[in-house]
Design an enzyme around this catalytic site. Structure first.
Site, short mmCIF file in Angstrom:
data_model
loop_
_atom_site.label_atom_id
_atom_site.label_comp_id
_atom_site.label_asym_id
_atom_site.label_seq_id
_atom_site.Cartn_x
_atom_site.Cartn_y
_atom_site.Cartn_z
N ASP A 135 -15.36 -8.75 -19.98
CA ASP A 135 -15.97 -8.93 -21.30
C ASP A 135 -15.59 -10.25 -21.97
O ASP A 135 -15.92 -10.46 -23.13
CB ASP A 135 -15.58 -7.77 -22.21
CG ASP A 135 -14.07 -7.63 -22.40
OD1 ASP A 135 -13.31 -8.25 -21.61
OD2 ASP A 135 -13.65 -6.89 -23.31
N GLN A 136 -14.92 -11.16 -21.27
CA GLN A 136 -14.54 -12.39 -21.95
C GLN A 136 -15.76 -13.30 -22.10
O GLN A 136 -16.66 -13.32 -21.24
CB GLN A 136 -13.41 -13.10 -21.21
CG GLN A 136 -13.77 -13.75 -19.89
CD GLN A 136 -12.54 -14.32 -19.19
OE1 GLN A 136 -11.57 -13.61 -18.94
NE2 GLN A 136 -12.59 -15.60 -18.90
N GLY A 163 -27.58 -37.59 -11.61
CA GLY A 163 -27.29 -37.68 -10.19
C GLY A 163 -28.56 -37.97 -9.41
O GLY A 163 -29.67 -37.98 -9.95
N TRP A 164 -28.41 -38.19 -8.12
CA TRP A 164 -29.56 -38.57 -7.30
C TRP A 164 -30.67 -37.53 -7.35
O TRP A 164 -31.85 -37.84 -7.49
CB TRP A 164 -29.08 -38.78 -5.86
CG TRP A 164 -30.13 -39.32 -4.96
CD1 TRP A 164 -30.85 -38.62 -4.03
CD2 TRP A 164 -30.61 -40.66 -4.87
NE1 TRP A 164 -31.73 -39.44 -3.37
CE2 TRP A 164 -31.60 -40.71 -3.87
CE3 TRP A 164 -30.28 -41.84 -5.54
CZ2 TRP A 164 -32.27 -41.87 -3.52
CZ3 TRP A 164 -30.95 -43.01 -5.20
CH2 TRP A 164 -31.93 -43.01 -4.20
N THR A 165 -30.31 -36.25 -7.29
CA THR A 165 -31.32 -35.19 -7.24
C THR A 165 -32.01 -34.99 -8.58
O THR A 165 -33.21 -34.71 -8.62
CB THR A 165 -30.66 -33.87 -6.80
OG1 THR A 165 -30.02 -34.06 -5.54
CG2 THR A 165 -31.69 -32.77 -6.67
N ASP A 201 -21.20 -38.24 -19.43
CA ASP A 201 -21.40 -39.29 -18.43
C ASP A 201 -22.86 -39.22 -17.98
O ASP A 201 -23.34 -38.14 -17.63
CB ASP A 201 -20.45 -39.09 -17.25
CG ASP A 201 -20.69 -40.08 -16.13
OD1 ASP A 201 -20.56 -41.29 -16.40
OD2 ASP A 201 -20.99 -39.66 -14.99
N ASP A 203 -25.65 -40.35 -15.29
CA ASP A 203 -25.84 -40.87 -13.92
C ASP A 203 -27.33 -40.94 -13.63
O ASP A 203 -27.90 -40.08 -12.98
CB ASP A 203 -25.11 -39.96 -12.93
CG ASP A 203 -25.09 -40.52 -11.52
OD1 ASP A 203 -25.82 -41.49 -11.26
OD2 ASP A 203 -24.37 -39.98 -10.67
N GLU A 205 -30.14 -42.56 -11.70
CA GLU A 205 -30.34 -43.32 -10.46
C GLU A 205 -31.83 -43.48 -10.15
O GLU A 205 -32.40 -42.60 -9.53
CB GLU A 205 -29.61 -42.64 -9.31
CG GLU A 205 -28.12 -42.44 -9.58
CD GLU A 205 -27.39 -41.85 -8.38
OE1 GLU A 205 -27.81 -42.04 -7.22
OE2 GLU A 205 -26.38 -41.17 -8.60
N TYR A 206 -32.47 -44.58 -10.50
CA TYR A 206 -31.98 -45.70 -11.29
C TYR A 206 -33.05 -46.07 -12.29
O TYR A 206 -34.25 -45.98 -11.99
CB TYR A 206 -31.71 -46.92 -10.40
CG TYR A 206 -30.67 -46.65 -9.36
CD1 TYR A 206 -29.32 -46.73 -9.69
CD2 TYR A 206 -31.04 -46.26 -8.08
CE1 TYR A 206 -28.35 -46.48 -8.73
CE2 TYR A 206 -30.08 -46.00 -7.13
CZ TYR A 206 -28.74 -46.10 -7.45
OH TYR A 206 -27.79 -45.82 -6.51
N TYR A 272 -20.10 -47.71 -3.20
CA TYR A 272 -20.06 -47.03 -1.91
C TYR A 272 -21.50 -46.74 -1.52
O TYR A 272 -22.42 -47.01 -2.28
CB TYR A 272 -19.23 -45.73 -1.98
CG TYR A 272 -19.37 -44.95 -3.27
CD1 TYR A 272 -20.49 -44.17 -3.52
CD2 TYR A 272 -18.37 -44.98 -4.25
CE1 TYR A 272 -20.63 -43.45 -4.69
CE2 TYR A 272 -18.50 -44.27 -5.44
CZ TYR A 272 -19.63 -43.51 -5.65
OH TYR A 272 -19.76 -42.80 -6.82
#
Length: 426
Positions: A135-136, A163-165, A201, A203, A205-206, A272
Site C-alpha cells: 500500500d505504499q 534518447g535515440w528511440t 536532462d 537527449d 538526437e538530433y 563514443y
C-alpha cells in the site's frame, strides 16, 4: 514485450539516405517501452534499520562524475539501484541521469510506469534492506533512488528524456516549447517523487540534423526549447546530451549549441559510437577514439575534435563533460589485429549483435592493443574496441588538461560488480 536498449549507434552509413527520405516527411513515431503483465506486490516484513549515510566530499567544478541508469536494465540486465550501492559506484558518483522519459504529444511523459514507480522490491533487492509494502504510494526505481539519496545526501539525480528511440517527439515539442517545458516541470516535480529529482536532462538526437531519424524543426528550435525549460526549472539543473560529430559540416554545425549553452548547466557530448558494425564489412575502428589516428575512417569522429569544436564556438570548457562508454563495439570475420581490417559482420553480443558490456569483454576478449587513447582486442576472428581502466586514465588526463567540467558515462550496468571503470574515472 519490447525491452529496448538505448540504440546508441549513429548508423552513419545510412545518414544521407535517411536525411533525403525524411526531410519532406513528418517526424517518425517511436515505440513504447512499458512491460506487460505487472502484478501487485504482496506485503513483506521489514528488517532492521538502514545503514548509516555515507559522507561525501565537496565536488569541484571539474570533478563531476555522471552515470546513466536505464529503467529497462532492471529487466534483461537484472541491474537495479541497489547495484549502484553494492558496487561502490554510489560513492564515486556526483550525479545520476535516469533514462529515459518519453517525449510524446508535445509533452514529457512516463517511459515505463512499472519500472519507474510501480515495481515492488523485496528486502534483499532494496537499497536499504527494507521491502516495499503493498500500500505504499511510491515504489519502483524512483523509491529506490530516494533511498540511495538518503545514504548519499550530496548525490543529485536528473531525469533524462528522449534518447535515440524517443527523440522523434522533440519536433512537436519544439512547436510549443513553453507548453513542453511546463509538462516536463509538472512531471519531474510530481508530488509523488518531487524529492527524488534535482533537474532534467534532454537527449535530443538530433535537432535539425539527419541520422536514422531526421528533424527539420529549425536551427534555433533546440535553444528555444532549452530556454523555456530553464524558465520552468529555475535554479534546478538543466543539462543536455548532444552530438559529438566534430567533422566539417557535421551535426555540431547544424544547431546553435553556443547560443543554447547559456540555458544549461552543462553539455554531455556523446564521445563514443563514432564507429561500429553498422558498417558490417568494416573497416574495423575504435568506437571511442580520444584523438584522430592514421587510417581513421572519418576525420572529426573523435573526442578531441568534438571538444575542440565546441570550445571554439565559445562554449566554456567547464560546461563540457567528456563521455565514456562502458561497453565495446565489435566485428567478426576479422583477420587483422590492428584497426582498419575487413569483417564479415557484427560480432555476437549478449543483448545485441556488435555491442557488449566491458564487464564481459574484459574476460571474453581482453585488450591486445591501444590506438588513439582507447583499446582494442583481437580474439579469434572477433575484433572489439572499448575503454579499459588504463585508457580511461588517459582520457581523465585529457579532461583535466582541457579544463572540462567532468565526466559522464553510458551506462552503469556495463561496469564490473566492483565498479572497476568508475574507480578509474575517480
Amino acid at each position: 514485450m519490447f525491452k529496448p536498449h538505448r540504440p546508441r549507434a549513429r548508423l552513419r552509413a545510412l545518414a544521407a539516405a535517411a536525411c533525403t527520405a525524411a526531410l519532406g516527411a513528418t517526424l517518425l513515431g517511436v515505440a513504447g517501452m512499458s512491460p506487460a503483465g505487472a502484478t501487485p506486490a504482496t506485503p513483506a516484513a521489514q528488517p532492521a534499520a538502514a545503514p548509516a549515510a555515507a559522507e561525501a566530499a565537496p565536488t569541484a567544478a571539474g570533478d563531476k562524475v555522471i552515470g546513466y541508469f536505464t529503467n529497462w536494465g532492471t529487466y534483461d540486465r537484472n541491474y537495479h539501484v541497489k547495484n549502484i550501492e553494492t558496487s561502490g559506484s554510489a560513492d564515486k558518483l556526483t550525479h545520476i541521469n535516469y533514462a529515459f522519459g518519453n517525449v510524446a504529444g508535445g509533452k514529457c511523459t512516463i517511459g515505463d510506469s512499472y519500472a519507474d514507480y510501480e515495481k515492488a522490491y523485496t528486502a534483499d533487492q532494496s537499497v536499504d534492506g527494507v521491502a516495499d509494502t503493498w500500500d505504499q504510494p511510491l515504489r519502483g526505481n524512483f523509491n529506490q533512488l530516494r533511498k540511495l539519496k538518503k545514504l548519499h545526501p550530496d548525490l543529485k539525480i536528473l531525469w533524462s528524456f528522449g534518447g535515440w528511440t524517443w527523440s522523434g517527439g522533440f519536433g512537436q515539442a519544439a512547436q510549443n516549447p513553453a507548453a513542453f517545458a511546463k509538462s516536463c516541470r509538472d512531471l519531474v516535480e510530481d508530488p509523488r517523487w518531487a524529492d527524488v529529482f534535482d533537474g532534467i536532462d534532454i537527449d535530443w538526437e538530433y535537432p535539425n540534423a539527419c541520422g536514422l531519424t531526421c528533424d527539420t524543426s529549425g536551427r534555433d528550435a533546440y535553444g528555444n526549447l532549452l530556454g523555456e525549460l530553464r524558465k520552468s526549472f529555475g535554479t534546478d539543473l538543466v543539462t543536455s546530451a548532444i552530438t559529438a560529430d566534430g567533422s566539417d559540416g557535421g551535426k555540431i554545425d547544424a544547431v546553435d549549441y553556443a547560443g543554447a549553452a547559456k540555458h544549461l548547466d552543462w553539455y554531455l557530448p556523446m564521445t563514443y559510437d563514432f564507429f561500429g558494425a553498422w558498417e558490417a564489412k568494416g573497416p574495423t575502428a575504435p568506437h571511442s577514439p580520444l584523438t584522430s589516428y592514421p587510417g581513421v575512417p572519418t576525420e572529426g569522429f573523435n573526442s578531441d575534435a568534438a571538444i575542440s569544436k565546441l570550445k571554439s564556438l565559445g562554449i566554456p570548457p567547464e560546461k563540457l563533460l567528456l563521455g565514456i562508454g562502458f561497453y565495446g563495439r565489435g566485428w567478426t570475420g576479422v583477420t587483422q589485429s590492428e584497426p582498419g581490417g575487413s569483417a564479415t559482420g557484427a560480432a555476437a553480443g549478449t543483448y545485441e549483435a556488435g555491442i557488449e558490456d566491458y564487464r564481459v569483454l574484459k574476460n571474453s576478449c581482453p585488450a591486445t592493443g591501444k590506438v588513439a587513447g582507447t583499446a582494442y582486442a583481437h580474439c579469434g576472428t572477433n575484433w572489439w574496441s572499448y575503454d579499459t581502466p588504463e585508457t580511461i586514465g588517459t582520457k581523465m588526463n585529457y579532461k583535466n588538461e582541457q579544463g572540462l567540467g567532468g565526466t559522464f558515462f553510458w551506462e552503469l550496468s556495463g561496469d564490473t560488480g566492483n565498479g572497476e571503470l568508475i574507480k578509474a574515472i575517480r
